[in-house]
Scaffold this active site. Sequence first.
Site, PDB file in Angstrom:
ATOM      1  N   CYS A 281     -33.594  17.692   1.582  1.00  0.00           N
ATOM      2  CA  CYS A 281     -32.568  16.811   1.004  1.00  0.00           C
ATOM      3  C   CYS A 281     -31.207  17.015   1.678  1.00  0.00           C
ATOM      4  O   CYS A 281     -31.133  17.534   2.794  1.00  0.00           O
ATOM      5  CB  CYS A 281     -32.476  17.012  -0.500  1.00  0.00           C
ATOM      6  SG  CYS A 281     -31.574  15.697  -1.363  1.00  0.00           S
TER       7      CYS A 281
ATOM      8  N   ASP B 164     -29.096  21.372  -8.238  1.00  0.00           N
ATOM      9  CA  ASP B 164     -28.466  20.448  -9.181  1.00  0.00           C
ATOM     10  C   ASP B 164     -28.205  21.165 -10.485  1.00  0.00           C
ATOM     11  O   ASP B 164     -27.179  20.955 -11.111  1.00  0.00           O
ATOM     12  CB  ASP B 164     -29.364  19.215  -9.385  1.00  0.00           C
ATOM     13  CG  ASP B 164     -29.254  18.307  -8.176  1.00  0.00           C
ATOM     14  OD1 ASP B 164     -28.257  17.589  -8.081  1.00  0.00           O
ATOM     15  OD2 ASP B 164     -30.120  18.387  -7.289  1.00  0.00           O
TER      16      ASP B 164
HETATM   17  C1  RUB Z   1     -29.172  16.019  -4.058  1.00  0.00           C
HETATM   18  C2  RUB Z   1     -29.706  17.405  -4.181  1.00  0.00           C
HETATM   19  C3  RUB Z   1     -28.817  18.514  -3.686  1.00  0.00           C
HETATM   20  C4  RUB Z   1     -27.967  19.053  -4.858  1.00  0.00           C
HETATM   21  C5  RUB Z   1     -26.907  20.012  -4.388  1.00  0.00           C
HETATM   22  O1  RUB Z   1     -29.915  15.066  -4.788  1.00  0.00           O
HETATM   23  O2  RUB Z   1     -30.769  17.646  -4.709  1.00  0.00           O
HETATM   24  O3  RUB Z   1     -29.588  19.567  -3.198  1.00  0.00           O
HETATM   25  O4  RUB Z   1     -27.340  17.989  -5.544  1.00  0.00           O
HETATM   26  O5  RUB Z   1     -25.919  19.358  -3.614  1.00  0.00           O
HETATM   27  P1  RUB Z   1     -29.418  13.540  -4.816  1.00  0.00           P
HETATM   28  P2  RUB Z   1     -24.474  20.023  -3.370  1.00  0.00           P
HETATM   29  O6  RUB Z   1     -29.416  13.070  -3.396  1.00  0.00           O
HETATM   30  O7  RUB Z   1     -30.401  12.840  -5.684  1.00  0.00           O
HETATM   31  O8  RUB Z   1     -28.020  13.526  -5.418  1.00  0.00           O
HETATM   32  O9  RUB Z   1     -24.744  21.347  -2.724  1.00  0.00           O
HETATM   33  O10 RUB Z   1     -23.764  19.052  -2.479  1.00  0.00           O
HETATM   34  O11 RUB Z   1     -23.821  20.170  -4.702  1.00  0.00           O
END
Ligand code: RUB
Length: 312
Positions: free
Chosen positions: A136, A205
């Site tokens: 991701c 998340d």
């Molecule tokens: C994004 C995702 C990321 C976390 C952490 O999912 O799973 O690993 O949100 O991101 P989506 P960060 O694309 O559905 O939002 O480290 O930027 O907080």
Amino acid sequence: MIPMETEVEYIIKDIKDLHIQGARNIAKAVVKALIIQAKASKARKFDEFYSELLEVGDALASSRPTEPMLRNSITEIIRFTLMQIRTNKAKNVEELKAKLLKKEEDYIRAMDSNSKELWEMGARMLPKSATVFTHCHSSSVTGIIKRAVEIGKNIHVIVTETRPLYQGRKTAKELAEAGIEVTYIVDSAMNAFMKKVDLCLVGADAVTSMGDLINKIGTSTLAHVARAHDISFYSAAELYKYDPVTLFGNREVIEERDPKEVWEERIKGVTVRNPAFDATAAKYINGYITEVGVVSPQSLAAIASEKLGIKL
Ligand code: RUB
């Protein structure tokens, strides 16, 4: 129902459509939206102003259900507002608005400084030369990798495409633009490529009171495959990713998105499912990289509770 400011409506739509993506970016955007709405309020009395803020806070909180960092950020702004009113720190609504603007600045600055700390912790933890497997797009993960390269480490990244919305492409482009060697693979090649990596590093998340990780769908598969190959698995999670409601046995709600993201066509007799996240049990996670250092899944709740001002 108070009329929502157009800019706030756009922010909510961008979050729902994933134009604003990743827990940290979402949390920043909701704080901005909350303050835009507060600034535009025509309320003259504190109770009216406060209930408007609660209403917008609710609408923002439901834009993506699996995002405690978003909810924790809204709670912090709302708690701050209530304290200002209760302790007579603001004499009228206009003064309160000015204090909220300042609070927004301080909050965003603190968020940015937490991220930098986290990137530094992660960058120092990575081996001098390593192949890192990610999934991701996480700004925490790309931040760590870019910082590691800045301090002289030699990092090669394997990134999954991340069906159905291909956030892996965002990761691949961002890292390649920073001059980092990237190999981009389909999600189902996770096992085939695990033999070639030194460690796995994903974002977060949500983290539960048990130390379980909620992250993009496929993260738990990656963790299971990593364990089968005896490869370490880390998640980069600012302490605001901790979800305090899980202390009371509540399970993290997993957002289920429009099936059309998976298959545009509707086929009679075929049900298409599209969960956005999954849960990885704490036992598959070697550690969480946070702004205060690398912590075990079992100790994250206590450390995060202190930061969030929750008395256990
Ligand atoms: C994004 C995702 C990321 C976390 C952490 O999912 O799973 O690993 O949100 O991101 P989506 P960060 O694309 O559905 O939002 O480290 O930027 O907080």
